[in-house]
Scaffold this motif. Sequence first.
Motif, PDB file in Angstrom:
ATOM      1  N   SER A 177       0.847  -1.211   0.000  1.00  0.00           N
ATOM      2  CA  SER A 177       0.000   0.000   0.000  1.00  0.00           C
ATOM      3  C   SER A 177       0.871   1.245   0.000  1.00  0.00           C
ATOM      4  O   SER A 177       0.612   2.210  -0.723  1.00  0.00           O
ATOM      5  CB  SER A 177      -0.889   0.057   1.239  1.00  0.00           C
ATOM      6  OG  SER A 177      -1.721  -1.039   1.301  1.00  0.00           O
ATOM      7  N   ILE A 178       1.896   1.196   0.836  1.00  0.00           N
ATOM      8  CA  ILE A 178       2.792   2.356   0.927  1.00  0.00           C
ATOM      9  C   ILE A 178       3.525   2.533  -0.401  1.00  0.00           C
ATOM     10  O   ILE A 178       3.661   3.656  -0.915  1.00  0.00           O
ATOM     11  CB  ILE A 178       3.780   2.192   2.093  1.00  0.00           C
ATOM     12  CG1 ILE A 178       3.014   2.251   3.421  1.00  0.00           C
ATOM     13  CG2 ILE A 178       4.863   3.250   2.059  1.00  0.00           C
ATOM     14  CD1 ILE A 178       3.840   1.916   4.644  1.00  0.00           C
ATOM     15  N   LEU A 179       3.994   1.422  -0.958  1.00  0.00           N
ATOM     16  CA  LEU A 179       4.702   1.511  -2.240  1.00  0.00           C
ATOM     17  C   LEU A 179       3.795   2.080  -3.323  1.00  0.00           C
ATOM     18  O   LEU A 179       4.216   2.911  -4.133  1.00  0.00           O
ATOM     19  CB  LEU A 179       5.217   0.118  -2.659  1.00  0.00           C
ATOM     20  CG  LEU A 179       6.591  -0.272  -2.101  1.00  0.00           C
ATOM     21  CD1 LEU A 179       6.868  -1.755  -2.304  1.00  0.00           C
ATOM     22  CD2 LEU A 179       7.692   0.567  -2.749  1.00  0.00           C
ATOM     23  N   ALA A 180       2.556   1.620  -3.341  1.00  0.00           N
ATOM     24  CA  ALA A 180       1.617   2.120  -4.351  1.00  0.00           C
ATOM     25  C   ALA A 180       1.465   3.629  -4.231  1.00  0.00           C
ATOM     26  O   ALA A 180       1.486   4.366  -5.219  1.00  0.00           O
ATOM     27  CB  ALA A 180       0.269   1.436  -4.180  1.00  0.00           C
ATOM     28  N   ASP A 181       1.336   4.101  -3.011  1.00  0.00           N
ATOM     29  CA  ASP A 181       1.185   5.541  -2.758  1.00  0.00           C
ATOM     30  C   ASP A 181       2.421   6.301  -3.268  1.00  0.00           C
ATOM     31  O   ASP A 181       2.311   7.353  -3.911  1.00  0.00           O
ATOM     32  CB  ASP A 181       0.983   5.749  -1.252  1.00  0.00           C
ATOM     33  CG  ASP A 181       0.715   7.196  -0.925  1.00  0.00           C
ATOM     34  OD1 ASP A 181       1.408   7.757  -0.060  1.00  0.00           O
ATOM     35  OD2 ASP A 181      -0.190   7.796  -1.562  1.00  0.00           O
ATOM     36  N   LEU A 182       3.586   5.739  -3.008  1.00  0.00           N
ATOM     37  CA  LEU A 182       4.817   6.410  -3.451  1.00  0.00           C
ATOM     38  C   LEU A 182       4.935   6.406  -4.965  1.00  0.00           C
ATOM     39  O   LEU A 182       5.354   7.396  -5.573  1.00  0.00           O
ATOM     40  CB  LEU A 182       6.040   5.725  -2.822  1.00  0.00           C
ATOM     41  CG  LEU A 182       6.193   5.911  -1.307  1.00  0.00           C
ATOM     42  CD1 LEU A 182       7.343   5.069  -0.764  1.00  0.00           C
ATOM     43  CD2 LEU A 182       6.427   7.361  -0.948  1.00  0.00           C
ATOM     44  N   TYR A 183       4.550   5.282  -5.599  1.00  0.00           N
ATOM     45  CA  TYR A 183       4.603   5.227  -7.063  1.00  0.00           C
ATOM     46  C   TYR A 183       3.651   6.250  -7.671  1.00  0.00           C
ATOM     47  O   TYR A 183       3.944   6.844  -8.715  1.00  0.00           O
ATOM     48  CB  TYR A 183       4.249   3.826  -7.571  1.00  0.00           C
ATOM     49  CG  TYR A 183       5.374   2.829  -7.453  1.00  0.00           C
ATOM     50  CD1 TYR A 183       5.174   1.576  -6.866  1.00  0.00           C
ATOM     51  CD2 TYR A 183       6.653   3.126  -7.933  1.00  0.00           C
ATOM     52  CE1 TYR A 183       6.204   0.661  -6.755  1.00  0.00           C
ATOM     53  CE2 TYR A 183       7.689   2.210  -7.823  1.00  0.00           C
ATOM     54  CZ  TYR A 183       7.459   0.986  -7.228  1.00  0.00           C
ATOM     55  OH  TYR A 183       8.478   0.082  -7.113  1.00  0.00           O
ATOM     56  N   GLU A 184       2.502   6.445  -7.055  1.00  0.00           N
ATOM     57  CA  GLU A 184       1.567   7.466  -7.578  1.00  0.00           C
ATOM     58  C   GLU A 184       2.211   8.840  -7.481  1.00  0.00           C
ATOM     59  O   GLU A 184       2.106   9.662  -8.393  1.00  0.00           O
ATOM     60  CB  GLU A 184       0.264   7.447  -6.777  1.00  0.00           C
ATOM     61  CG  GLU A 184      -0.654   6.309  -7.174  1.00  0.00           C
ATOM     62  CD  GLU A 184      -2.099   6.577  -6.790  1.00  0.00           C
ATOM     63  OE1 GLU A 184      -2.692   7.546  -7.333  1.00  0.00           O
ATOM     64  OE2 GLU A 184      -2.652   5.837  -5.959  1.00  0.00           O
ATOM     65  N   LYS A 185       2.885   9.101  -6.360  1.00  0.00           N
ATOM     66  CA  LYS A 185       3.509  10.426  -6.182  1.00  0.00           C
ATOM     67  C   LYS A 185       4.648  10.638  -7.180  1.00  0.00           C
ATOM     68  O   LYS A 185       4.925  11.763  -7.583  1.00  0.00           O
ATOM     69  CB  LYS A 185       4.038  10.583  -4.752  1.00  0.00           C
ATOM     70  CG  LYS A 185       2.919  10.853  -3.749  1.00  0.00           C
ATOM     71  CD  LYS A 185       3.426  10.951  -2.327  1.00  0.00           C
ATOM     72  CE  LYS A 185       2.249  11.192  -1.394  1.00  0.00           C
ATOM     73  NZ  LYS A 185       2.512  10.891  -0.007  1.00  0.00           N
ATOM     74  N   THR A 186       5.346   9.537  -7.526  1.00  0.00           N
ATOM     75  CA  THR A 186       6.437   9.676  -8.500  1.00  0.00           C
ATOM     76  C   THR A 186       5.922   9.466  -9.926  1.00  0.00           C
ATOM     77  O   THR A 186       6.711   9.320 -10.866  1.00  0.00           O
ATOM     78  CB  THR A 186       7.566   8.658  -8.213  1.00  0.00           C
ATOM     79  OG1 THR A 186       6.994   7.336  -8.136  1.00  0.00           O
ATOM     80  CG2 THR A 186       8.268   8.973  -6.911  1.00  0.00           C
ATOM     81  N   ARG A 187       4.607   9.434 -10.066  1.00  0.00           N
ATOM     82  CA  ARG A 187       3.934   9.350 -11.376  1.00  0.00           C
ATOM     83  C   ARG A 187       4.387   8.108 -12.162  1.00  0.00           C
ATOM     84  O   ARG A 187       4.794   8.195 -13.333  1.00  0.00           O
ATOM     85  CB  ARG A 187       4.189  10.609 -12.208  1.00  0.00           C
ATOM     86  CG  ARG A 187       3.673  11.883 -11.557  1.00  0.00           C
ATOM     87  CD  ARG A 187       3.771  13.067 -12.529  1.00  0.00           C
ATOM     88  NE  ARG A 187       3.856  14.336 -11.847  1.00  0.00           N
ATOM     89  CZ  ARG A 187       2.844  14.995 -11.303  1.00  0.00           C
ATOM     90  NH1 ARG A 187       1.630  14.502 -11.352  1.00  0.00           N
ATOM     91  NH2 ARG A 187       3.026  16.146 -10.705  1.00  0.00           N
ATOM     92  N   GLU A 188       4.300   6.980 -11.454  1.00  0.00           N
ATOM     93  CA  GLU A 188       4.575   5.695 -12.128  1.00  0.00           C
ATOM     94  C   GLU A 188       3.329   4.815 -11.954  1.00  0.00           C
ATOM     95  O   GLU A 188       3.323   3.888 -11.110  1.00  0.00           O
ATOM     96  CB  GLU A 188       5.804   5.037 -11.508  1.00  0.00           C
ATOM     97  CG  GLU A 188       7.102   5.831 -11.736  1.00  0.00           C
ATOM     98  CD  GLU A 188       8.288   5.246 -10.996  1.00  0.00           C
ATOM     99  OE1 GLU A 188       9.063   4.482 -11.625  1.00  0.00           O
ATOM    100  OE2 GLU A 188       8.452   5.538  -9.796  1.00  0.00           O
ATOM    101  N   PRO A 189       2.279   5.101 -12.712  1.00  0.00           N
ATOM    102  CA  PRO A 189       1.012   4.404 -12.487  1.00  0.00           C
ATOM    103  C   PRO A 189       1.097   2.899 -12.728  1.00  0.00           C
ATOM    104  O   PRO A 189       0.398   2.129 -12.062  1.00  0.00           O
ATOM    105  CB  PRO A 189       0.046   5.080 -13.464  1.00  0.00           C
ATOM    106  CG  PRO A 189       0.902   5.782 -14.459  1.00  0.00           C
ATOM    107  CD  PRO A 189       2.192   6.091 -13.800  1.00  0.00           C
ATOM    108  N   GLY A 190       1.947   2.494 -13.651  1.00  0.00           N
ATOM    109  CA  GLY A 190       2.088   1.067 -13.917  1.00  0.00           C
ATOM    110  C   GLY A 190       2.590   0.325 -12.686  1.00  0.00           C
ATOM    111  O   GLY A 190       2.046  -0.711 -12.278  1.00  0.00           O
ATOM    112  N   LYS A 191       3.607   0.871 -12.092  1.00  0.00           N
ATOM    113  CA  LYS A 191       4.171   0.227 -10.890  1.00  0.00           C
ATOM    114  C   LYS A 191       3.187   0.350  -9.724  1.00  0.00           C
ATOM    115  O   LYS A 191       3.081  -0.573  -8.897  1.00  0.00           O
ATOM    116  CB  LYS A 191       5.503   0.867 -10.529  1.00  0.00           C
ATOM    117  CG  LYS A 191       6.603   0.536 -11.550  1.00  0.00           C
ATOM    118  CD  LYS A 191       7.940   1.135 -11.162  1.00  0.00           C
ATOM    119  CE  LYS A 191       8.969   0.812 -12.233  1.00  0.00           C
ATOM    120  NZ  LYS A 191      10.232   1.504 -12.014  1.00  0.00           N
TER     121      LYS A 191
END
Lengths: 686, 233
Positions: free
Chosen positions: A643-657
């Motif tokens: 969940s945390i990783l998903a949130d960070l990927y969204e912030k770094t604009r990596e929707p695939g990850k």
Amino acid sequence: MKNRSFMQIIRILAISCLLMISCQETDFTGDDFAWSPDGKKLAVVTLETNELLVVDIHNDRVENTRQVDNYIKILSPCWSFDSQYLLYSKSTKEYLNVYVYSTTVDTSTLIVHLPAGKDDKIEQFRPCWSPKENLILFTLSNASGAQQVYLTRPDGQEKKLLVKVNSEQLVPAWSPDGQWIVYSVFVHPGHQNNGLWKMKSNGAGPAQIYQANKISSFRWSPDGKQLVLAQLNDNNTNQLIMIDASSNHKQVIYSGEANITNVAWSPEGKNLCYVLQTPDEKKNAWMVEAATLKKFQLTFANVKEFYGWGQAGQVFFTIAKPEQLVDLTEAEKEKVDMFYFIRGMVKDNKLISIDNTKITRLADNVHSFRFCRQNGCAAFFQNFGVEFLTSLYCPIIILANGEPVYLARTQKEHLVAASQFYRQQKYHQALAHLNQYWNGNISKDFQSMFDVQSIISSAKITGDSSQYRALLQGQEDGALLTSILIMRQLKHKRTAEWLFDQYKILMIHYFESTRNSKENYNDILTFLIFTYARSRYEEFQSGIKDIDRLLTINQSDSLFKPYLLYAQALLAFEDSQYELGLNKVKLLLDKIPQDFDDLDDIKDMVYLQLPVAESGLEAKFIPVLQQLAQYQVDEDDIIEIHSILADLYEKTREPGKAMAAYQAVLNQDRDNNEIWDRVFRMEVAR
Amino acid sequence: MFKRINLIFCLLLLFLACEKKGNDIVNTFRQAEQLEADIIKDIDKISRCRDNYEKVLKFAPESEMAPVACYKLGKLNQIFGHYDEAIEFYQKLLTYYPEAPVCASGLFDMAQTCQLHLDRTDDAISTYQQFIALYPGHEMILPALLQQGQLYCQELEWELALENFQQIVTRFPENKICDDLYFRMADIFHFELDKYPQAMQMYQNLKDNYPASPWIKNAESRLAELRRSENEK
């Protein structure tokens, strides 16, 4: 401590300690310090050592600290008008003894002894000196419960009964000129004798001057022309009333439901201060102009303790430190608690002074504050925070020139004093206290004091391990590291380096002697981190560099280096060096052995930084969390980290990850609506 | 022919006028859309600004920035009309950071919010009172005395109002509102308290000290009236 990870221990201690501080009721009588009327002496009842001390005060120094008595419960020291005698009490369940200490002959004389079985308690005893001669007024109750007011000399001889009153309570006080004694009487509700009475100092002519149901306190004005009293009326309202001492004319200053406490005249008698405590427990200090009765509120419902007047219209009081000004999440609360705990910061109070021109914050975590108008000095206890669930209250004198003097009597107090001077960059004063801690002279005798190999060998040969134990205690307290830090600041480089080498040898010996015990590492981590962080040293960079040197030690124990890297990471995070901290965590993860079972610690440490780390650093957290994710086996842990990783990927604009991370969560918990919400939000926003 | 041309010309003018008006409306609409987009960007900035101040209060409540952050949050709430929240932040500022220089502004703003936006007159009066007592040398002391004085007038507490106005004219005799205050005080003595000698003194003070004041004629008229009444007695 076994089977608990370091972070778990820290968390439990942090929360417990903060709870302890908020609930702690140390026995402050409020009379722990007493300045002599001439301002040249101070009596102190110490909390750590239960001593009654007297010290001499000169303009720029404190001298001649001497112990007058030593007992579990010493109470209410107060000085005679000529500063020659000190009255104090010792109280147990079995007896109450009252003594007078003479400064000229340096001895104490017992003047009152009340053995077991008597009803008297120190609160009812209320001894007070005449303001004009060496006579002591006190109250005792007799077998039938009547209150008797006595007068006696400092040697306890010629006790004279002045008046006997059938009263539940009787509180006497001298008039400022010593000619009169005023006392409050409470027989029972509605009794005609309730109120304020006045008699000559020899007991002659007692007369009621004011009738009132229950008087809680009264105060003479400095010129003796007025009395102010606080009373509880029949209808349960409290009133503060000013009475003219000659005409008995009365004026009401306050009437209402708030309790009235801490009534105090300004030194020149122009103003009066008092505290109102409303039913919701909030306290406010008020100021009244005596001539006009014009009053205004000084504070903002934030008074904890009120300490009366200083010089030049100044009043002192403490307020609570700021807490939860805005809503915090659980993670944020934990981060804040950790911040305070690791630094040894105490959320106790702030000491504030208000005068005509400004409001000033003077000190933190202060108790039993006493200001001396004669010499401009102040004395108080300062709460120096937690050492495994205890606070340390060290007595301090602030001289008129602003310099602090720590009346340290124990090793821990000396160490605390050393750390305070270190913070103020007064390294010589810090060293003086450290020398007291070690009972030696570090600068001259460091080799004999700290040669670890010799001390260990000597202990083995002679069987006397006291010096070794002292060294270990110093390591545990952080005194050894503190000594190294101070030597560095004093530019005694060789001494500092030599001491650090001894510190390394001691650490190796400590590990080897109790190998494979996880407790060792927790202890080591504790003092490694705390010494560098505590007492506001904030020597985080020094700590990281020193640990780099410890990492060069050849240690076959596979846990040794990972734990040191852990300590480095924590110090870096506390110093807001998030990138450095994350690099240390990466190194740590590369080195951890297969059987390392404190991964939760590492994970929790990284999680704690997320709310605080400045935006833009999300990308730095991701590789570390990815690495940690590989070790997660528990379903809840997997959900949390992804969940945390998903949130960070969204912030770094990596929707695939981010989507891959959401899928990892949903693989564990198909019906997680919160995650589905986030997935849909992300998709809609794309 | 000429009439026809004239008619066509008028119709053309009418058509062009309508077209222009239509274009004006369209432009107005487009401007509104642009402003709305700017507002949305600003809302994001405001939100981030608020979050950052809150972060200071969360993680550095003992720093020097914390009381300023607390004050700013109060001010932001005040600006955007969240008056109860504004008061909450000002109260936190005063409760936990009374030593901070920004407290004076917080106390004054709290008084003003109570007075102008929440209609809490008693709270406003007591808050101004605290400001005046604690910060007698502050730059906002005159507005505080003035506002409190006005509130006293509203509550018909004339003596207290007079005290405030008298303090202003004594401490700040050069200030441009002094002549107004003299006239106001004189009128209070005259019409509210029926204290005619004091009223006459005030009107006279106004005449003597502020001869260029626009209130002079009114003052002279009142003085004449009062002297007539005196003579009749």
